[in-house]
Write a protein that holds these residues in place. Sequence first.
Motif, PDB file in Angstrom:
ATOM      1  N   PRO A   1      -8.189   4.524   1.018  1.00  0.00           N
ATOM      2  CA  PRO A   1      -7.307   3.535   0.385  1.00  0.00           C
ATOM      3  C   PRO A   1      -5.823   3.871   0.506  1.00  0.00           C
ATOM      4  CG  PRO A   1      -8.421   4.853  -1.270  1.00  0.00           C
ATOM      5  CD  PRO A   1      -8.982   5.285   0.043  1.00  0.00           C
TER       6      PRO A   1
ATOM      7  N   TYR B   1       0.844  -1.191   0.000  1.00  0.00           N
ATOM      8  CA  TYR B   1       0.000   0.000   0.000  1.00  0.00           C
ATOM      9  C   TYR B   1       0.879   1.240   0.000  1.00  0.00           C
ATOM     10  CZ  TYR B   1       0.982   0.256   5.050  1.00  0.00           C
ATOM     11  OH  TYR B   1       1.593   0.335   6.262  1.00  0.00           O
TER      12      TYR B   1
ATOM     13  N   ARG C   1      -4.828  -1.352  -1.789  1.00  0.00           N
ATOM     14  CA  ARG C   1      -5.239  -0.311  -0.853  1.00  0.00           C
ATOM     15  C   ARG C   1      -4.639  -0.572   0.522  1.00  0.00           C
ATOM     16  NH1 ARG C   1     -10.599   0.584   0.613  1.00  0.00           N
ATOM     17  NH2 ARG C   1      -9.677   0.765   2.675  1.00  0.00           N
TER      18      ARG C   1
ATOM     19  N   ASP D   1      -4.677   7.861  -4.507  1.00  0.00           N
ATOM     20  CA  ASP D   1      -5.490   6.697  -4.856  1.00  0.00           C
ATOM     21  C   ASP D   1      -5.516   6.493  -6.370  1.00  0.00           C
ATOM     22  OD1 ASP D   1      -7.224   4.537  -4.260  1.00  0.00           O
ATOM     23  OD2 ASP D   1      -8.914   5.763  -4.918  1.00  0.00           O
TER      24      ASP D   1
END
Lengths: 1141, 517
Positions: A215, A139, A174, A164
């Motif tokens: 996210p 992420y 995410r 994102d």
Amino acid sequence: MGEIIASESMWEYFHWLEAKLKQEMDIANKARERGRDPKPFVEIPLAKDLADRVENLIGVQGVAQRIRELETTMSREEAALALGRDVAVGTVGNFEDRKKAIEAAIRVSMAVITEGVVAAPIEGIDRVDLGKNDDGTEYIRILYAGPIRSAGGTAQALSVLVGDYVRRSVGIDRYKPRKEEVERYVEEILLYRRVANLQYTPSESEIKLIVENCPICIDGEPTEEEEVEGHRNLERVETNRVRGGMALVLAEGLALKAPKVLKHVKKLQMDGWDWLETLIAGTKISGSEEEQTAGVKPKDKYLRDLIAGRPVFSHPSRPGGFRLRYGRSRNTSFAAAGINPASMVILDDFIAPGTQLKVERPGKAAGMAPVDSIEGPTVRLRCGDVVRIDDVEEAHRLHPEVEYIIDIGEILINYGDFLENNHVLIPSPYCFEWWLQDYSLATAEDGSAKPELKHPSQEAALEMCEKHNVPLHPDFTYLWHDITANEFVRLAEFIEEHGSLNKACSVLSLPLKESADSGIKVILENMLVMHRVLEGNILIMQPLPLIRCLGLGAKLHRRWSVLEAETGLEAVNVVSGLLVRARAPSRIGARMGRPEKSDRRMMSPAPHALFPIGETGGNTRKLEDAASYKESVNGKVGLIRVEIGSRICPACGMDSYEFRCECGEFTVPKLSCPRCGISVNRETCPKCGVNTTCARMQQLDFKKIYQRAFEKLGERESNIDAIKGVKRMMSRNMTPEPLEKGILRAKHELYTFKDGTVRYDMSDIPLTHIRADELGVQVEKLLEIGYSEDVYGKPLISGDQVVCLKVQDIVVSYDCAGYLLKISRYVDDLLSQYYHLEPYYNAQSIEDLVGTLVMGLAPHTSAGVLGRLVGFTRAAVGYAHPFFHAAKRRNCDGDEDCVMLLMDGLINFSREYLPDRRGGKMDAPLVLTTLLDPSEVDKEAHNIDVCAHYPPEFYEATLEYTNPKELESKMDLVSSRLGTPLQYDHFMFTHDTSDIAGGPPVSAYKTLGSMVEKMDAQLALADKIRAVDASDVAERVLVSHFLPDLFGNLRAFSRQSTRCIKCEGKFRRPPLTGVCPKCGGRVILTVHEGSVKKYLEVSKKVAIDYNVSAYTKQRIELVGLDIKSLFNNDKSKQTGLSEFM
Amino acid sequence: MNQIEVITVFLEEGYQISPNAVELICCHCNPRSLLDDVLQNMDPSVLVVDIEHINECINERDIQKKYEVPVKAPFSKSSNIIPAQVNPMVSTLTCPQSYNPVDVLLDITDNSTCVGEYMEFVQFFRNRYSRLSEMIRGRLNSRPIESLNKYRNKKGGRREGMDKDMNEVSIIGMISDIKSTSNGHKMVELEDTTGSISVLIRMADKELFELASCFVLDEVVGITGALTNDGKLLIAKKITIPDLPNTLGERKRSYGKAVLTSDVHVGSSTFLEEEWYRFIDFLKGDTDNEVMAELSTEVRYLVVAGDLVDGVGIYPGQEMELNIPDVYEQYKKTAEYFSEIPKHIKVIISPGNHDAVRQAEPQPMLPENIRADFSENVLFVGNPSVVDLDGVKLMIYHGRSIDDLVASIPGVSYQEPTKAMVEMMKRRHLSPIYGSRVSIAPEKQDHFVISQVPDILHCGHVHTVGVEWYKNVLLVNSGTWQSQTEFQKRVNVVPTPAQVPIVDLSTLKTTILKFAE
């Protein structure tokens, strides 16, 4: 975007600027080619437009071109996101790894959103990193830093959206937060609000909702000293300290601006952001309640945190406070409001042009500008006369006679400020411009062509009412709405009984004693009926409209018996047979915020040269002392050891700190790793990855350097007193400035800022039109620099013609001009004595500086704006076109920023001098905007109205508390002119002012001495103003300023640290040895009894004098006892005489 | 009647007397009459009067029957209660016209000498150092830190003859800094009146490291260890803390009960008046519950460890949470409440951070104008203070420092307030950390040093009840009379209001009475 649309004359102006800029660039480049500066060329890149700025600011090649392409079809925000994706996937720019590309993508997108002006994209994001989810996927973590604040909420929130967007295009998963991480966010954000401040604090569930669904991992570097108590030592959170950047982005960004983010999410059809709707639904409930009720309520938020010495001018919406008047003068709008300069004087000089006022509405604060075409204050003099003072001279004359300030005058606020703040319009007073439109409508003739209508006689006023059925002229409209129907009856009865009218019906006389005793005089005062007191009588001039309004006949007999009305205003309309409208339905509460500023920028302590001399210059950092420094008795004079950048000549191998070797070759830095000590010629250490530096401790024969610098310049040491250097350079490579620059600065009494430039700070106030007369320049001079016609299109021939100010022209204070003149001489000396070029400015007086190019730069930004000096003002402010301020991302609500001479910046600025720490790149001209495109400035400026008068619909609409948005199409706004030549030309204003520098030159706040003196003045003023409750002011000052100070210092005393006066070492606790463990020096306390007690006596006195609440009194009493108990020795009580008897 | 007087009387009558016997007489409710009885009935052949002689006499005088209190206090719904026991022997002595003496052994009131000068701060910490280091000195052959300097060699080499010397040096110092090195070791800066030195506690030395991770700033510890080659660093091998002795000499005991409470917060909108009245009723014996009624007859002392009222201006926005916004009215109301307490119960009140005395600790007793409202059975003392309750030594400290200890020592929390009090005992200091939440007044003596070990340490401040034994000292945190405040809600502190520890003065066994419905 693309080509700027402007009229021919505007283009002439831009070409003029460009030509002059090129000329100065050429000279500066020539000077720097000599190799005596860190780089042999000008280090401020020029940017024509936003695309250029973004590319230069972030430093990713090819961005500018892509922005220009994208912006042809997309909005700014969409383009920003699209560009981010392009950078991340590698279509634009060239990066070694994915992480770098993602980081650049986010920065670039942010820069586009913030117009490439603020420093947030470079300084507000520490770095972007990749983390591992528990399921093994990756992420994105964005590590925010403190300066992200300068981006504003929307840009902060959008940066997450960009993250994102970028994440999807490069295929990263995410962020899946762990439970304890969610809890950590909750604790940390609530803690941040306690230690710092948040505009909006999301609730616990809101924070959880955001963290669980966002996210991107919103992370940050620690900014506060405080540590979280509960959720410590988490594996994926690097610090236990509070991360301010993170808190800002989450609270003021995502939580507060959720609706805006949602708008973009929908537009881009991104999934996974549906939770925003839950968030918005959750927060709406509390927000909309207020708008349900029609009308507006008094708001006292602006009175919070009242400080001693900053007076309250009016309590919220109180009669006697500032009366709202709609309109725009040439020196107001854009969060600056106008008041009559007479008000400034009568309010004890606390307000000067540029002084910031915290206001009740429409925004939070406003800069103040003098506008003498609106009404001034109404006062009662010691002799009993009640007069309105519209003229500043008269104000000065009457000021000592003022006993009571019944009304503090009008405040001019433009429609655009209501629009910008999304504040409903509040009822307009029945003012002349509204009446005039009513008149024109009723008579079908153009009233504005008849100047006699402005102040008609009483007979004429009444006649117009009768004849055309227009409302009563504002001159004769009193504040009927401020009195009750009962008072109305009393007044009418009193005049019937006691009044006597002279033959010509020009004076109504009332007996003073009876009027005063029965309270009739107060009623007249509160209605703003002017009167004089003469030989025991109250004399009211031109009384016929008043008599008529009261429903009295020619012989002062009442023509009515029973009154069916609830308010005074209703009563008038019932009994007079006239149409009388509300004269002051809306009052604006206000208090003083910050005083205006107009001063040299000085670091503290202020150096002349950025040259390190360590401790050898003593505490005053004098170069002279360093030159005669001896380390030991037998040591060599002037030999000093300092940390300084070390460079080497590639040709002859000589070590030096200079940029050009004596042999003529340019030197290169000798880089090494500060941790491992290896010398490598790379930006980072190959072993440990730390940034390399060329700074190291070196022996310098400073005496030689010092003397040689004087020789080079041909200056004599004895001619210049005390040249000051710095103890240590803050930059990464510790590159020093040439000493010669410091010598010349000292010669001209100039101080340098951290980047090598000399600056002058001023409060921002807008200005759209000028008169040569008031600027201290000749008309010829204006003609010379390209002004040719006045606002009405007539040729410019005389100094009193009003001329549209060109967008990049600025007007500075005389003090600033004097400083700029000194800078110009310094630059000339530098060019001739140091670079051996022709002097450039050759200015003898400040008049010679008219037409000179300057650079405007606001704090927290990194983009300067090219400006041109056009005149001078006595006011301590920087007047410039609102677009110029907007280009710097300032509005005029009390903000301040700086100007510098362009040539100074071009020659002396270097990135090499900038501090190597967070925020070091802020407030430095990393790029210069050369042409001002209104569509690329802060959007706030698009909401400025530029018409000559507001339409009658507008005034009618204000009575209905209309949302300003509904009137957007009827008003002539900048936004409707964008993309046409009119975006620069033919602006108008509704109210003129004769002098943009009217009123006191500086606020009394700055001329008064101690805090106690300021407080006394503040309370003395509060006593005089009808709209102010002095006791409340006293209470607020005590509660928000003096008591916290007392408690804070008392607490600090009992927990204080100590310091050594010799080596300035600090100790959390006094050392057991009693002396400094480092140097054996004397150690002293940092908080003394005196600083604890400072405000005790004055607090006690004020509490009694102004009868503040018992609670506050008791707090003062208790803290007094506390202090006494702490500082009094029980054992050495004074022995009373009685004990010996 | 004090011990000396008792001994003198016996000596004048020609008897020797054992210390225990003296104690027993002293702790009696009416020592003079007991003493007279003893002397009358004494066998002249006895040379040394001992405890059994007195007991004989007491048994003869036995006026009241024995009784016991059930394990569970009847008001309580909770089963989590410390069993109450009553020593059958002494409890029989309760007499209606009680004589409940209090000796104040330590109190700052009227002894504050602070005027706020630098040297006072230095002397304050020197006093702490000298008294705490004295406690360690007996167990450690320490040397001044400055004396280590002679081993500091400019060239970094080791001086001859140093090896033997330096394998083991001991120093006693006050901690001025605690850091973790990049490798995770603890680096502590120790300071005495001669100089300072860095001490390294290695992670590998598990036990030491554990001890050191509980170090707080400004406590005094002894370290035994080896000097590094350059003499600049001491590698710790042993840590000695002041701590309590494992065994204490035989303690004097009294009889009857002492009720400990604190943090009444009269005036606050969250003050639990109903519960408080129930408590007062209990003290008055005004209860239908026989056991409780009987228990109440045994109460001799009521001790309040600070925060009698909510005060004014203690935290921002407090005025919104006050029912009585005037601090003097708050005390007036409190005095009203206290006036209902039976006069034979001696009430001892010390101030806290909400009270109307200086915030800097040690705090003197409440001022005269406030004291005047209270009846004669109320005795005011400072914070901290040590009082002798007819033979049982009670140390009262409001407990401001618990905030600091919770923040600094792992495992110490608000839920178990006595854990923090254990840490105080280990350090023999009520408030070691300087410069954080506790404000200090630099007095000549450090009143926070626990010189004489008390029988009971009584704190409040954190609003949670707790009782714990640590090395023969009873630690009690006495809870509150205020329900959860807005502030506590925010920081998730759950108070345990209206619970009152009641200590048996003969056994120090403690019961918690619950007055919440």
